[in-house]
Motif scaffolding. Structure first.
Motif, PDB file in Angstrom:
ATOM      1  N   SER A 143      -4.954   8.636   1.574  1.00 19.36           N
ATOM      2  CA  SER A 143      -4.975   7.189   1.720  1.00 19.36           C
ATOM      3  C   SER A 143      -6.144   6.832   2.627  1.00 19.36           C
ATOM      4  O   SER A 143      -6.685   7.679   3.345  1.00 19.36           O
ATOM      5  N   GLN A 155      -3.241   8.680   6.920  1.00 10.34           N
ATOM      6  CA  GLN A 155      -1.888   9.022   7.333  1.00 10.34           C
ATOM      7  C   GLN A 155      -0.998   9.451   6.175  1.00 10.34           C
ATOM      8  O   GLN A 155       0.119   9.918   6.388  1.00 10.34           O
ATOM      9  N   GLN A 156      -1.489   9.274   4.943  1.00 10.45           N
ATOM     10  CA  GLN A 156      -0.722   9.695   3.772  1.00 10.45           C
ATOM     11  C   GLN A 156      -1.622  10.502   2.839  1.00 10.45           C
ATOM     12  O   GLN A 156      -2.829  10.272   2.748  1.00 10.45           O
ATOM     13  N   THR A 170       3.758  11.464   3.891  1.00 11.06           N
ATOM     14  CA  THR A 170       3.399  10.748   5.105  1.00 11.06           C
ATOM     15  C   THR A 170       3.320  11.743   6.253  1.00 11.06           C
ATOM     16  O   THR A 170       4.290  12.447   6.541  1.00 11.06           O
ATOM     17  N   GLU A 181       2.984  12.478  10.065  1.00 12.27           N
ATOM     18  CA  GLU A 181       3.155  11.966  11.417  1.00 12.27           C
ATOM     19  C   GLU A 181       3.131  13.137  12.391  1.00 12.27           C
ATOM     20  O   GLU A 181       3.788  14.155  12.148  1.00 12.27           O
ATOM     21  N   ASN A 213       7.274  13.490   5.476  1.00 12.83           N
ATOM     22  CA  ASN A 213       8.123  12.607   4.686  1.00 12.83           C
ATOM     23  C   ASN A 213       7.528  12.461   3.292  1.00 12.83           C
ATOM     24  O   ASN A 213       6.322  12.241   3.140  1.00 12.83           O
ATOM     25  N   SER A 214       8.354  12.584   2.257  1.00  6.71           N
ATOM     26  CA  SER A 214       7.844  12.604   0.890  1.00  6.71           C
ATOM     27  C   SER A 214       8.528  11.552   0.023  1.00  6.71           C
ATOM     28  O   SER A 214       9.737  11.359   0.115  1.00  6.71           O
ATOM     29  N   TRP A 269      -5.472   4.894  -4.571  1.00  4.51           N
ATOM     30  CA  TRP A 269      -5.081   4.211  -3.336  1.00  4.51           C
ATOM     31  C   TRP A 269      -5.841   2.903  -3.220  1.00  4.51           C
ATOM     32  O   TRP A 269      -7.024   2.835  -3.536  1.00  4.51           O
ATOM     33  N   SER A 328       3.383   2.170  -1.057  1.00  8.60           N
ATOM     34  CA  SER A 328       3.353   3.622  -0.903  1.00  8.60           C
ATOM     35  C   SER A 328       4.210   4.117   0.258  1.00  8.60           C
ATOM     36  O   SER A 328       4.476   5.309   0.356  1.00  8.60           O
ATOM     37  N   GLU A 329       4.635   3.221   1.142  1.00  6.45           N
ATOM     38  CA  GLU A 329       5.477   3.637   2.254  1.00  6.45           C
ATOM     39  C   GLU A 329       6.950   3.694   1.860  1.00  6.45           C
ATOM     40  O   GLU A 329       7.703   4.518   2.367  1.00  6.45           O
TER      41      GLU A 329
END
Length: 291
Positions: free
Chosen positions: A51, A55-56, A68, A70, A76-77, A88, A109-110
């Motif tokens: 992205s 961050q992604q 994601t 962090e 996190n998927s 993106w 996307s989040e």
């Protein structure tokens, strides 16, 4: 895949299905990603996309997984099925793709939440412009009068999926026999750059005019890879007929500037990490300062 700041590169490994995140300046491994089993079917190095925020990371195969990243937290998927292409948006929130049902969808996307959808005529490519104002959608179609000859077509949409202009490449001479839906946005979002029939071309949105940057770069094979630097001044080409040499061209004039010929294997990644820093991966990650 290189992040937008040119500071990190993500490389996928087929053997153990892991993803290495490497610092470009130091060459040091920063993070090894071990996605869950739902993500670990990806094919490898060309199936990754950062992205704009960095961050992604998208892992693309028969489905799309958005990871994601962090610090100090598990990855996190989000998994999304039926993917044929993906892009993106620059704001890092919207993801765009087409699926097997002929739909263009805008998604958060989040969260994975569907934000907008639009039916499309054919399956093709979708690409956001660098400024986030436009979305390009290209596809091929077959003429009713001659089913053996495919034609190229490209539509420019705004970020609400309203069509602004349509380009029928069959009306442009160099696309008459070999339309190619592979293209890239110019860094200033003013138009597109692509390769067809041995010619690199540039097409401007406002004037709707086609320019030939360089002719007969290679008339027998498509370039395996090409990439334009962030300022839009330099074009890097990797070509099988030149034994995988990397050629650097001036985008404005088409002039050949230099060749990089010390690679040991075919390039599998060719991306700019800045205006004068070119990254090449042929089993080993190389960083070249282009003066």
């Amino acid at each position: 895949a290189i992040n937008s700041e040119g500071s990190q590169v993500a490389i996928g490994y087929r053997d153990d299905r892991t993803i290495a995140v490497v610092d470009i300046e130091s060459g040091l491994l920063q993070q090894t990603l071990l996605p869950d089993e739902s993500v670990r079917g990806f094919r490898g190095t060309t199936e990754l996309a950062w992205s704009y925020s960095g961050q992604q990371l998208a892992v693309i195969d028969d489905h799309l997984s958005i990871l994601t990243l962090e610090p100090d937290l598990p990855v996190n998927s989000i998994r999304i099925e039926n993917i044929t292409d993906f892009s993106w948006s620059p704001n890092g929130i919207l993801a765009v793709w087409t699926d097997g049902q002929g739909l263009l969808r805008l998604v958060n996307s989040e969260t994975g939440e569907l934000m907008n959808t639009m039916p499309m005529a054919e399956r093709g490519q979708v690409k956001w412009s660098p400024n986030g104002d436009y979305l390009a959608y290209s596809y091929r179609y077959v003429s009713e009068s001659d089913s053996t000859l495919p034609y190229g077509h490209l539509e420019v949409l705004d970020n609400q999926l309203n069509i602004l202009t349509s380009i029928d490449f069959s009306n442009l001479s160099i696309f008459a026999q070999q339309p190619n839906q592979d293209f890239s946005w110019m860094p200033d979002s003013s138009g597109f750059i692509g390769y067809t029939n041995g010619s690199f071309w540039r097409w401007h949105i406002e004037t709707e005019e086609l320019e030939i940057i360089a002719s007969e770069v290679d008339t027998t094979n498509q370039p395996a890879l090409y990439s334009i630097n962030p300022s839009g001044e330099l074009l890097a080409i990797s070509n099988v007929t030149t034994n995988w040499q990397i050629h650097i061209l001036d985008v404005e004039t088409g002039e050949f500037l230099l060749a990089i010929d010390d690679l040991t294997d075919g390039s599998r990644l060719l991306e700019w990490a800045g205006d004068d820093l070119l990254l090449i991966y042929d089993g080993i990650l190389h960083a070249y300062q282009i003066n």
